[in-house]
Design an enzyme around this catalytic site. Structure first.
Site, PDB file in Angstrom:
ATOM      1  N   TYR A   1      -0.621   8.586  -2.791  1.00 22.63           N
ATOM      2  CA  TYR A   1      -0.635   8.265  -4.212  1.00 22.63           C
ATOM      3  C   TYR A   1      -1.859   8.933  -4.887  1.00 22.63           C
ATOM      4  O   TYR A   1      -1.849   9.173  -6.077  1.00 22.63           O
ATOM      5  CB  TYR A   1      -0.781   6.753  -4.425  1.00 22.63           C
ATOM      6  CG  TYR A   1       0.475   5.925  -4.260  1.00 22.63           C
ATOM      7  CD1 TYR A   1       1.631   6.429  -3.679  1.00 22.63           C
ATOM      8  CD2 TYR A   1       0.490   4.601  -4.706  1.00 22.63           C
ATOM      9  CE1 TYR A   1       2.765   5.632  -3.542  1.00 22.63           C
ATOM     10  CE2 TYR A   1       1.617   3.808  -4.585  1.00 22.63           C
ATOM     11  CZ  TYR A   1       2.755   4.319  -3.992  1.00 22.63           C
ATOM     12  OH  TYR A   1       3.867   3.526  -3.870  1.00 22.63           O
ATOM     13  N   GLY A   2      -2.879   9.159  -4.067  1.00 22.63           N
ATOM     14  CA  GLY A   2      -4.191   9.547  -4.602  1.00 22.63           C
ATOM     15  C   GLY A   2      -4.249  10.851  -5.357  1.00 22.63           C
ATOM     16  O   GLY A   2      -5.201  11.110  -6.088  1.00 22.63           O
TER      17      GLY A   2
ATOM     18  N   ASN B   1      -5.963   1.139  -3.406  1.00 20.58           N
ATOM     19  CA  ASN B   1      -6.940   1.305  -4.479  1.00 20.58           C
ATOM     20  C   ASN B   1      -6.369   2.121  -5.635  1.00 20.58           C
ATOM     21  O   ASN B   1      -6.591   1.807  -6.800  1.00 20.58           O
ATOM     22  CB  ASN B   1      -8.188   2.016  -3.960  1.00 20.58           C
ATOM     23  CG  ASN B   1      -9.037   1.132  -3.078  1.00 20.58           C
ATOM     24  OD1 ASN B   1     -10.059   0.629  -3.492  1.00 20.58           O
ATOM     25  ND2 ASN B   1      -8.615   0.928  -1.845  1.00 20.58           N
ATOM     26  N   THR B   2      -5.628   3.176  -5.299  1.00 23.93           N
ATOM     27  CA  THR B   2      -5.077   4.043  -6.347  1.00 23.93           C
ATOM     28  C   THR B   2      -4.092   3.261  -7.206  1.00 23.93           C
ATOM     29  O   THR B   2      -4.132   3.319  -8.439  1.00 23.93           O
ATOM     30  CB  THR B   2      -4.385   5.266  -5.710  1.00 23.93           C
ATOM     31  OG1 THR B   2      -5.324   5.936  -4.864  1.00 23.93           O
ATOM     32  CG2 THR B   2      -3.888   6.224  -6.771  1.00 23.93           C
TER      33      THR B   2
ATOM     34  N   ASP C   1       0.856  -1.193   0.000  1.00 19.38           N
ATOM     35  CA  ASP C   1       0.000   0.000   0.000  1.00 19.38           C
ATOM     36  C   ASP C   1       0.887   1.237   0.000  1.00 19.38           C
ATOM     37  O   ASP C   1       2.074   1.165   0.325  1.00 19.38           O
ATOM     38  CB  ASP C   1      -0.911   0.010   1.241  1.00 19.38           C
ATOM     39  CG  ASP C   1      -1.826   1.227   1.257  1.00 19.38           C
ATOM     40  OD1 ASP C   1      -2.414   1.540   0.201  1.00 19.38           O
ATOM     41  OD2 ASP C   1      -1.942   1.886   2.305  1.00 19.38           O
ATOM     42  N   SER C   2       0.284   2.379  -0.314  1.00 15.83           N
ATOM     43  CA  SER C   2       1.040   3.634  -0.277  1.00 15.83           C
ATOM     44  C   SER C   2       1.427   3.999   1.164  1.00 15.83           C
ATOM     45  O   SER C   2       2.338   4.783   1.369  1.00 15.83           O
ATOM     46  CB  SER C   2       0.190   4.752  -0.879  1.00 15.83           C
ATOM     47  OG  SER C   2      -1.040   4.839  -0.188  1.00 15.83           O
TER      48      SER C   2
ATOM     49  N   CYS D   1     -11.223   3.210  -1.195  1.00 18.54           N
ATOM     50  CA  CYS D   1      -9.937   3.711  -0.705  1.00 18.54           C
ATOM     51  C   CYS D   1      -9.662   3.003   0.616  1.00 18.54           C
ATOM     52  O   CYS D   1     -10.591   2.777   1.403  1.00 18.54           O
ATOM     53  CB  CYS D   1     -10.024   5.224  -0.498  1.00 18.54           C
ATOM     54  SG  CYS D   1      -8.574   5.931   0.308  1.00 18.54           S
ATOM     55  N   THR D   2      -8.396   2.678   0.832  1.00 17.13           N
ATOM     56  CA  THR D   2      -8.023   1.917   2.026  1.00 17.13           C
ATOM     57  C   THR D   2      -8.479   2.565   3.337  1.00 17.13           C
ATOM     58  O   THR D   2      -8.752   1.872   4.305  1.00 17.13           O
ATOM     59  CB  THR D   2      -6.488   1.785   2.089  1.00 17.13           C
ATOM     60  OG1 THR D   2      -5.913   3.068   1.846  1.00 17.13           O
ATOM     61  CG2 THR D   2      -5.974   0.789   1.088  1.00 17.13           C
TER      62      THR D   2
HETATM   63  N1  DGL Z   1      -3.987   3.881  -0.227  1.00 15.04           N
HETATM   64  C1  DGL Z   1      -4.639   4.926  -0.997  1.00 15.04           C
HETATM   65  C2  DGL Z   1      -5.841   4.331  -1.726  1.00 15.04           C
HETATM   66  O1  DGL Z   1      -6.376   3.306  -1.317  1.00 15.04           O
HETATM   67  C3  DGL Z   1      -5.061   6.091  -0.130  1.00 15.04           C
HETATM   68  C4  DGL Z   1      -3.922   6.941   0.363  1.00 15.04           C
HETATM   69  C5  DGL Z   1      -3.153   7.602  -0.760  1.00 15.04           C
HETATM   70  O2  DGL Z   1      -3.666   8.535  -1.416  1.00 15.04           O
HETATM   71  O3  DGL Z   1      -2.030   7.168  -1.001  1.00 15.04           O
HETATM   72  O4  DGL Z   1      -6.268   4.857  -2.709  1.00 15.04           O
END
Ligand code: DGL
Length: 271
Positions: free
Chosen positions: A48-49, A80-81, A16-17, A190-191
């Site tokens: 990342y979003g 998710n991103t 994950d980010s 989104c997580t």
């Molecule tokens: N992990 C990102 C997502 O699920 C959320 C946090 C981010 O923007 O990095 O999209």
């Protein structure tokens, strides 16, 4: 999906980010308690979003390669991103099966909706990618989809403001977009959003079914491993954690946000 390598005893990589993918790690650990897991939070590059496909892909491939070098049997892109923007490229670049969170979430929504009207909330990049509507329509061609980016939700969650008036106000403002839509299902794409479930449910009303893709993803991981004969049958499970920056903050957030006890976090910086 790429060619499977490796044996049942190898760990599953989860990426994950940052912190949010721990929801997916937790779901996998609960469903498959014998599995060994390696988590990577790309805390040097989060969020990342709000970034471009090119950048998210570059970061994602870098992390995937690092995890692959740890000798994993499968890779779960819990972000998710990253799943929306970079899954194909990641799968091409690592020689293990790769699974994202978008298709499992979309499948769960397709199964849940009664009227075919589905809402999606996510980061700006996830929403702009159109990945969820595409995955949903692959299952339910007549689905009508409403998508809304909720960029303030991630920092609000990380602040621990799950029931704070500022979060309630942000939720009311963003979710107003669904008012006339009559959606009966909403994907928390989104997580971090599962942590705002209570708030989102209150704003959307009790009739709207909220889809949290962590559980569904864990189910898909199990199916995949069993179909490949790669499920671990013996021994206790174990998790190892890496971040690309600020391990202390990760530890603190993991405990505060998710109640996940992370005993040790290892630092792996990319530059
Ligand atoms: N992990 C990102 C997502 O699920 C959320 C946090 C981010 O923007 O990095 O999209």
């Amino acid at each position: 999906m790429s060619r499977p390598l490796g044996r049942a005893d190898l760990p599953i990589g989860v990426f994950d980010s940052g912190i949010g993918g721990l929801t997916v790690l937790r779901a996998i650990g609960r469903r498959m308690p014998r599995e060994r897991l390696i988590y990577f939070g790309d805390t040097a590059h989060v969020p990342y979003g709000s970034k471009s496909r090119r950048t998210v892909t570059r970061y994602s491939v870098e992390v995937a390669r690092f995890l692959e070098a740890q000798k994993i049997k499968a890779l779960v892109v819990a972000c998710n991103t990253s799943s929306a923007l970079a899954l194909g490229e990641v799968a091409r670049r690592v020689p293990v099966p790769v699974l994202g969170v978008i298709q499992p979430g979309a499948d769960a929504a397709a199964a849940a909706t009664r009227n075919g009207r589905v809402g999606i909330i996510g980061t700006e990049a996830t929403i702009a990618s159109g990945a969820y509507p595409a995955a949903l329509r692959a299952r339910l061609p007549r689905a009508r989809v409403w998508s809304v980016a909720c960029p303030l939700f991630v920092p609000l969650v990380e602040e621990g403001w799950w029931a704070h008036p500022a979060s309630a106000s942000a939720a009311r403002t963003y979710l107003k977009a669904f008012q006339a839509s009559e959606v009966d299902t909403l994907i928390l794409g989104c997580t971090h959003y599962p942590l705002l479930k209570g708030l989102v449910q209150r704003v959307m009303g009790p009739r709207v079914r909220l889809i949290d893709s962590a559980e569904q993803t864990a189910l898909e991981v199990e199916r995949l491993l069993l179909s490949l004969g790669l499920g671990r049958r013996r021994g206790p499970g174990h998790s190892r954690f890496f971040v690309s920056d600020a391990p202390e903050r990760f530890l603190k957030l993991a405990r505060r946000l998710l109640g996940v006890r992370v005993p040790r976090v290892e630092l792996h910086a990319f530059d």
